[in-house]
Design a protein around this motif. Structure first.
Motif, mmCIF file in Angstrom:
data_model
loop_
_atom_site.group_PDB
_atom_site.id
_atom_site.type_symbol
_atom_site.label_atom_id
_atom_site.label_comp_id
_atom_site.label_asym_id
_atom_site.label_seq_id
_atom_site.Cartn_x
_atom_site.Cartn_y
_atom_site.Cartn_z
ATOM 1 N N PHE A 175 0.704 -1.144 -0.108
ATOM 2 C CA PHE A 175 -0.048 0.013 -0.071
ATOM 3 C C PHE A 175 0.921 1.181 -0.151
ATOM 4 C CE2 PHE A 175 -2.176 3.352 2.584
ATOM 5 C CZ PHE A 175 -3.230 3.747 1.721
ATOM 6 N N ALA A 176 1.839 1.210 0.736
ATOM 7 C CA ALA A 176 2.807 2.551 1.053
ATOM 8 C C ALA A 176 3.641 2.578 -0.367
ATOM 9 C CB ALA A 176 3.652 2.437 1.945
ATOM 10 N N ALA A 177 4.127 1.661 -0.933
ATOM 11 C CA ALA A 177 4.602 1.856 -2.171
ATOM 12 C C ALA A 177 3.774 2.147 -3.383
ATOM 13 C CB ALA A 177 5.326 0.449 -2.517
ATOM 14 N N GLY A 178 2.624 1.661 -3.370
ATOM 15 C CA GLY A 178 1.607 2.156 -4.146
ATOM 16 C C GLY A 178 1.171 3.854 -4.172
ATOM 17 N N VAL A 179 1.226 4.068 -2.963
ATOM 18 C CA VAL A 179 0.950 5.591 -2.774
ATOM 19 C C VAL A 179 2.121 6.401 -3.046
ATOM 20 C CG1 VAL A 179 0.676 7.350 -0.968
ATOM 21 C CG2 VAL A 179 -0.913 4.992 -0.853
ATOM 22 N N VAL A 180 3.336 5.993 -2.661
ATOM 23 C CA VAL A 180 4.478 6.812 -2.951
ATOM 24 C C VAL A 180 4.916 6.996 -4.393
ATOM 25 C CG1 VAL A 180 6.952 7.051 -2.858
ATOM 26 C CG2 VAL A 180 5.412 6.335 -0.893
ATOM 27 N N ILE A 181 4.595 5.846 -5.196
ATOM 28 C CA ILE A 181 5.044 5.930 -6.774
ATOM 29 C C ILE A 181 3.788 6.730 -7.435
ATOM 30 C CG2 ILE A 181 6.078 3.632 -6.697
ATOM 31 C CD1 ILE A 181 3.585 2.588 -8.074
ATOM 32 N N ARG A 182 2.725 7.099 -6.853
ATOM 33 C CA ARG A 182 1.646 8.019 -7.368
ATOM 34 C C ARG A 182 1.786 9.399 -6.966
ATOM 35 N NH1 ARG A 182 -0.523 3.185 -7.682
ATOM 36 N NH2 ARG A 182 -2.072 2.677 -9.242
#
Length: 225
Positions: free
Chosen positions: A26-33
């Motif tokens: 979830f955190a990775a998905g938020v950051v890359i966006r």
């Protein structure tokens, strides 16, 4: 041989990897966006910080936040009747915090390696961002995320410094395998320490074999498609 450290470690590592796996994705998905590069760098630094901090320092911050006389710790006691510090839950908390950066960075790296043309094509087909995340990014990044899961599980299984600060070394309650090794060595019981070391090495090795096998199968399905 007292098997309680083995059971405590396995319960701790299993629950922590379940939490860390999805939290890291979830955190990775938020950051890359994130569109703003400065915001992305700051968020990445904060999320990766436990990886570079000495474990005892991370444990100090956890104790500062979740101690019985600290705001968050007192909140859980007053409203839920749950004491976090020096409980089994504290071993899970320490394992999650210390293993999270490995899962997060592995997931982010795996997402960033997915061909951007795939996500662009998905958008032209009218897929929502949620569908693109799960059906395109997640599906193609699975091998990399499984590798991150291996590292995170092993990190949670071997966590010592933060655990000693927030959970202590309570026999039958918070004494994990690393804590048991330390206790036996400190007491001069090298034979018992040898056995605990052997157990943790075997568990870690089997976990790596099983999860790497899953990554290979996922990669095989990807290439077969």
């Amino acid at each position: 041989m007292d098997w309680s450290p083995v059971l405590i470690s396995m319960k701790t590592a299993s629950l922590s990897i379940f939490i860390t796996f999805f939290l890291g994705i979830f955190a990775a998905g938020v950051v890359i966006r994130l569109k703003n590069e400065t915001s992305k760098i700051i968020c990445d630094g904060i999320l990766t910080l436990p990886l570079v901090l000495p474990p005892t320092v991370a444990g100090f911050f956890l104790l500062y936040l979740f101690g019985v006389k600290r705001p968050i710790g007192q909140f859980f006691i007053d409203f839920f009747g749950v004491k976090i510090a020096f409980s089994w839950g504290a071993t899970v908390l320490a394992a999650v915090v210390m293993s999270f950066p490995l899962m997060y960075r592995s997931a982010r790296g795996a997402f960033e390696q997915v061909d951007p043309d795939l996500t662009a094509a998905a958008r032209t087909l009218g897929m929502s961002e949620w569908e693109i995340f799960w059906k395109v990014l997640f599906a193609n990044a699975t091998p990399g995320m499984l590798s991150g899961g291996v590292l995170a599980f092993a990190r949670g299984l071997g966590e010592f410094g933060a655990t000693s600060m927030i959970a202590g070394n309570i026999a039958g309650k918070t004494r994990t395998l690393p804590m048991a090794v330390y206790s036996e060595v400190a007491a001069g019981n090298m034979g018992a320490a040898d056995r605990y070391v052997a157990v943790i090495v075997v568990i870690a090795f089997i976990s790596i074999l099983l999860m790497n096998l899953g990554a290979l199968r996922a990669g095989g399905r990807k290439h077969g498609a």
